[in-house]
Design a protein around this motif. Structure first.
Motif, PDB file in Angstrom:
ATOM      1  N   GLY A 259       0.794  -1.224   0.000  1.00 20.46           N
ATOM      2  CA  GLY A 259       0.000   0.000   0.000  1.00 20.46           C
ATOM      3  C   GLY A 259       0.823   1.269   0.000  1.00 20.46           C
ATOM      4  O   GLY A 259       0.301   2.350  -0.269  1.00 20.46           O
ATOM      5  N   ALA A 260       2.116   1.166   0.308  1.00 24.07           N
ATOM      6  CA  ALA A 260       2.994   2.345   0.290  1.00 24.07           C
ATOM      7  C   ALA A 260       3.337   2.696  -1.158  1.00 24.07           C
ATOM      8  O   ALA A 260       3.182   1.885  -2.066  1.00 24.07           O
ATOM      9  N   VAL A 261       3.806   3.906  -1.356  1.00 25.94           N
ATOM     10  CA  VAL A 261       4.216   4.363  -2.686  1.00 25.94           C
ATOM     11  C   VAL A 261       5.727   4.552  -2.702  1.00 25.94           C
ATOM     12  O   VAL A 261       6.285   5.247  -1.844  1.00 25.94           O
ATOM     13  N   LEU A 262       6.384   3.920  -3.659  1.00 24.50           N
ATOM     14  CA  LEU A 262       7.820   4.089  -3.878  1.00 24.50           C
ATOM     15  C   LEU A 262       7.992   5.300  -4.795  1.00 24.50           C
ATOM     16  O   LEU A 262       7.396   5.356  -5.874  1.00 24.50           O
ATOM     17  N   VAL A 263       8.808   6.261  -4.346  1.00 17.75           N
ATOM     18  CA  VAL A 263       9.000   7.508  -5.092  1.00 17.75           C
ATOM     19  C   VAL A 263      10.382   7.504  -5.739  1.00 17.75           C
ATOM     20  O   VAL A 263      11.405   7.443  -5.052  1.00 17.75           O
ATOM     21  N   PHE A 264      10.396   7.581  -7.066  1.00 18.33           N
ATOM     22  CA  PHE A 264      11.641   7.591  -7.840  1.00 18.33           C
ATOM     23  C   PHE A 264      12.107   9.027  -8.045  1.00 18.33           C
ATOM     24  O   PHE A 264      11.298   9.927  -8.297  1.00 18.33           O
ATOM     25  N   LYS A 265      13.411   9.213  -7.993  1.00 12.90           N
ATOM     26  CA  LYS A 265      13.998  10.533  -8.226  1.00 12.90           C
ATOM     27  C   LYS A 265      13.969  10.884  -9.712  1.00 12.90           C
ATOM     28  O   LYS A 265      13.904  10.008 -10.564  1.00 12.90           O
TER      29      LYS A 265
ATOM     30  N   ALA B  77      12.038  -8.892 -18.613  1.00 15.27           N
ATOM     31  CA  ALA B  77      13.024  -9.115 -17.548  1.00 15.27           C
ATOM     32  C   ALA B  77      13.166  -7.831 -16.727  1.00 15.27           C
ATOM     33  O   ALA B  77      12.635  -6.785 -17.115  1.00 15.27           O
ATOM     34  N   LEU B  78      13.892  -7.920 -15.641  1.00 15.23           N
ATOM     35  CA  LEU B  78      14.216  -6.704 -14.912  1.00 15.23           C
ATOM     36  C   LEU B  78      15.025  -5.799 -15.833  1.00 15.23           C
ATOM     37  O   LEU B  78      15.907  -6.281 -16.555  1.00 15.23           O
ATOM     38  N   GLY B  79      14.726  -4.520 -15.808  1.00 18.84           N
ATOM     39  CA  GLY B  79      15.469  -3.581 -16.624  1.00 18.84           C
ATOM     40  C   GLY B  79      16.920  -3.511 -16.182  1.00 18.84           C
ATOM     41  O   GLY B  79      17.247  -3.766 -15.020  1.00 18.84           O
ATOM     42  N   SER B  80      17.799  -3.170 -17.095  1.00 11.67           N
ATOM     43  CA  SER B  80      19.220  -3.088 -16.761  1.00 11.67           C
ATOM     44  C   SER B  80      19.559  -1.779 -16.049  1.00 11.67           C
ATOM     45  O   SER B  80      20.562  -1.693 -15.353  1.00 11.67           O
ATOM     46  N   ARG B  81      18.716  -0.770 -16.202  1.00 12.65           N
ATOM     47  CA  ARG B  81      18.969   0.536 -15.601  1.00 12.65           C
ATOM     48  C   ARG B  81      18.674   0.514 -14.103  1.00 12.65           C
ATOM     49  O   ARG B  81      17.655  -0.002 -13.666  1.00 12.65           O
ATOM     50  N   GLN B  82      19.579   1.086 -13.326  1.00 15.94           N
ATOM     51  CA  GLN B  82      19.331   1.282 -11.898  1.00 15.94           C
ATOM     52  C   GLN B  82      18.660   2.635 -11.728  1.00 15.94           C
ATOM     53  O   GLN B  82      19.094   3.628 -12.319  1.00 15.94           O
ATOM     54  N   ASN B  83      17.596   2.666 -10.931  1.00 17.15           N
ATOM     55  CA  ASN B  83      16.788   3.869 -10.759  1.00 17.15           C
ATOM     56  C   ASN B  83      16.872   4.355  -9.317  1.00 17.15           C
ATOM     57  O   ASN B  83      16.463   3.636  -8.401  1.00 17.15           O
ATOM     58  N   PRO B  84      17.378   5.565  -9.098  1.00 18.48           N
ATOM     59  CA  PRO B  84      17.464   6.082  -7.733  1.00 18.48           C
ATOM     60  C   PRO B  84      16.079   6.454  -7.198  1.00 18.48           C
ATOM     61  O   PRO B  84      15.222   6.936  -7.936  1.00 18.48           O
ATOM     62  N   THR B  85      15.867   6.189  -5.909  1.00 15.85           N
ATOM     63  CA  THR B  85      14.592   6.515  -5.281  1.00 15.85           C
ATOM     64  C   THR B  85      14.816   7.329  -4.010  1.00 15.85           C
ATOM     65  O   THR B  85      15.901   7.332  -3.434  1.00 15.85           O
ATOM     66  N   PHE B  86      13.752   8.011  -3.595  1.00 17.80           N
ATOM     67  CA  PHE B  86      13.761   8.706  -2.305  1.00 17.80           C
ATOM     68  C   PHE B  86      13.425   7.732  -1.184  1.00 17.80           C
ATOM     69  O   PHE B  86      13.959   7.810  -0.102  1.00 17.80           O
ATOM     70  N   GLY B  87      12.468   6.848  -1.435  1.00 18.94           N
ATOM     71  CA  GLY B  87      11.991   5.913  -0.427  1.00 18.94           C
ATOM     72  C   GLY B  87      10.493   5.717  -0.573  1.00 18.94           C
ATOM     73  O   GLY B  87       9.925   5.926  -1.648  1.00 18.94           O
ATOM     74  N   PHE B  88       9.846   5.344   0.533  1.00 21.60           N
ATOM     75  CA  PHE B  88       8.432   4.993   0.535  1.00 21.60           C
ATOM     76  C   PHE B  88       7.607   6.020   1.295  1.00 21.60           C
ATOM     77  O   PHE B  88       8.019   6.503   2.350  1.00 21.60           O
ATOM     78  N   ILE B  89       6.428   6.307   0.763  1.00 20.61           N
ATOM     79  CA  ILE B  89       5.437   7.122   1.463  1.00 20.61           C
ATOM     80  C   ILE B  89       4.332   6.162   1.879  1.00 20.61           C
ATOM     81  O   ILE B  89       3.817   5.401   1.060  1.00 20.61           O
ATOM     82  N   TYR B  90       3.987   6.213   3.178  1.00 20.93           N
ATOM     83  CA  TYR B  90       2.988   5.300   3.729  1.00 20.93           C
ATOM     84  C   TYR B  90       1.653   6.019   3.863  1.00 20.93           C
ATOM     85  O   TYR B  90       1.610   7.197   4.219  1.00 20.93           O
ATOM     86  N   ASN B  91       0.578   5.305   3.596  1.00 26.63           N
ATOM     87  CA  ASN B  91      -0.754   5.907   3.682  1.00 26.63           C
ATOM     88  C   ASN B  91      -1.189   5.986   5.134  1.00 26.63           C
ATOM     89  O   ASN B  91      -1.635   5.021   5.716  1.00 26.63           O
ATOM     90  N   GLY B  92      -1.054   7.128   5.679  1.00 26.02           N
ATOM     91  CA  GLY B  92      -1.364   7.413   7.077  1.00 26.02           C
ATOM     92  C   GLY B  92      -0.503   8.579   7.494  1.00 26.02           C
ATOM     93  O   GLY B  92       0.666   8.639   7.136  1.00 26.02           O
TER      94      GLY B  92
END
Length: 170
Positions: A66-72, A134-149
């Motif tokens: 249910g959390a959202v992963l936020v990509f940079k 397949a999994l993409g070859s590119r690595q994607n930087p993220t900020f982290g997760f936003i939780y609903n609450g």
């Protein structure tokens, strides 16, 4: 006179087509999809979600359903990306529900994402890419997760569960 009636008929035909033809829908973007699926009421480009969530939603580096992963924002994704966690598979793998990743407007459910960060903190991920199957070859930087609450709700719940009083339900 015949030339005028041909022009009028053509104009009527064009106006009828414009009136009755279905509007061309814009491809579904990741932000409205993630907002609808997660219930997290943030608007704007995906890369702005992390800062917008501060003080309103709890944020962290551990995946939860249910959390959202936020990509940079990157050169490949100038507006970032957001994806909802459908399921946590293990410490390094989750299944995502998201839109507009493998092709414009495509909604993907249960797409695999892998934490490839050195610290195991989900700051860098690889995501399933449909065209390559397949999994993409590119690595994607993220900020982290936003939780609903909200942070206040989360703190209140934690205090209520850990107040040392006996469990009244059991």
């Amino acid at each position: 006179m015949k030339k005028v009636s041909v022009v009028v008929a053509a104009l009527l035909s064009l106006s009828a087509q414009a009136f009755f033809a279905p509007a061309l829908a814009r491809p579904l973007q990741c932000v409205p999809y993630a907002r609808a699926q997660s219930g997290i009421g943030i608007h704007g480009n995906a890369a702005t979600w992390w800062d917008q969530a501060e003080g309103t939603y709890k944020r962290g580096s551990s995946p939860e359903a249910g959390a959202v992963l936020v990509f940079k924002s990157t050169a490949a994704m100038p507006y970032g990306h957001v994806a909802m966690i459908r399921e946590v598979v293990d410490a390094r793998h989750v299944l995502l529900d998201h839109a507009n990743w493998s092709r414009p407007g495509l909604v993907e459910r249960s797409a695999l994402a892998e934490d490839v960060s050195e610290a195991g903190d989900w700051s860098n991920v690889r995501v399933w890419y449909g065209p390559s199957r397949a999994l993409g070859s590119r690595q994607n930087p993220t900020f982290g997760f936003i939780y609903n609450g909200s942070p206040h709700e989360t703190a209140t719940l934690a205090t209520a569960q850990d107040d040392g009083s006996p469990n009244k339900a059991g």
